[in-house]
Design an enzyme around this catalytic site. Sequence first.
Site, short mmCIF file in Angstrom:
data_model
loop_
_atom_site.label_atom_id
_atom_site.label_comp_id
_atom_site.label_asym_id
_atom_site.label_seq_id
_atom_site.Cartn_x
_atom_site.Cartn_y
_atom_site.Cartn_z
N PRO A 9 0.71 -1.25 -0.14
CA PRO A 9 -0.02 -0.01 0.09
C PRO A 9 0.80 1.26 -0.01
O PRO A 9 1.85 1.44 0.67
CB PRO A 9 -0.82 0.01 1.25
CG PRO A 9 -0.45 -1.14 2.24
CD PRO A 9 0.50 -2.08 1.25
N ASN A 10 0.32 2.22 -0.83
CA ASN A 10 0.84 3.49 -0.88
C ASN A 10 2.33 3.87 -1.78
O ASN A 10 2.81 4.81 -1.79
CB ASN A 10 0.81 4.13 0.49
CG ASN A 10 -0.60 4.37 1.10
OD1 ASN A 10 -1.59 4.81 0.31
ND2 ASN A 10 -0.56 3.93 2.16
#
Length: 147
Positions: A9-10
Site C-alpha cells: 500500500p501507498n
Amino acid sequence: MKFVIINGPNLNMLGVREPDKYGNESYEDLLNKIQQHCKKVGVCPEFYHSNHEGDLVDRIQKAYYDKADAIVINPGAYTHTSIALLDAVKSVGIPTAEVHISNVKERESFRQVSYIREACCFTVMGHGTLGYLEAIDYLVDKVGETK
C-alpha cells in the site's frame, strides 16, 4: 532468474507521499531503476503493486506456481499488521527479501514490529530505493548458490 518485485500500500505514491521520508523518485522511476539493475545482473523482474492485502497474498502464491526464483517485497504498512503475508511467504518457500525505503527503526513505535520478517532471508531498510537493488543482489547470490 525470475524475481517477483511486490509493493504494498501507498508505494505507488512515491514522490508524492512524504518525500522527506521516501524521497522524490516516482514509482515509475523506481521500476525503471530496478529494471536496469536486473538487466545487469541477469534477472527477469515481474512487478506487482496492490493496496489490498488479499491481492498481495494471491501474488505471493502465484509466484510459487510461476516457479519464481525469489521475491522482493516492500509490504508497506502491512509489514506491521499482516500475519497473512507472513503465512503466504512461509507457505511458498521462495527466498524472500523484505525492503523498506525508510529506516523503520527510527519511526513510530507501531512500526517496530515486522510480522513478515520471520519468513524473509534478508531485510534492508533506510537505504532509500537503493535497498531494492541490495535485496536483488543478495537474492541473486542466494539463488545462485542453490542452482
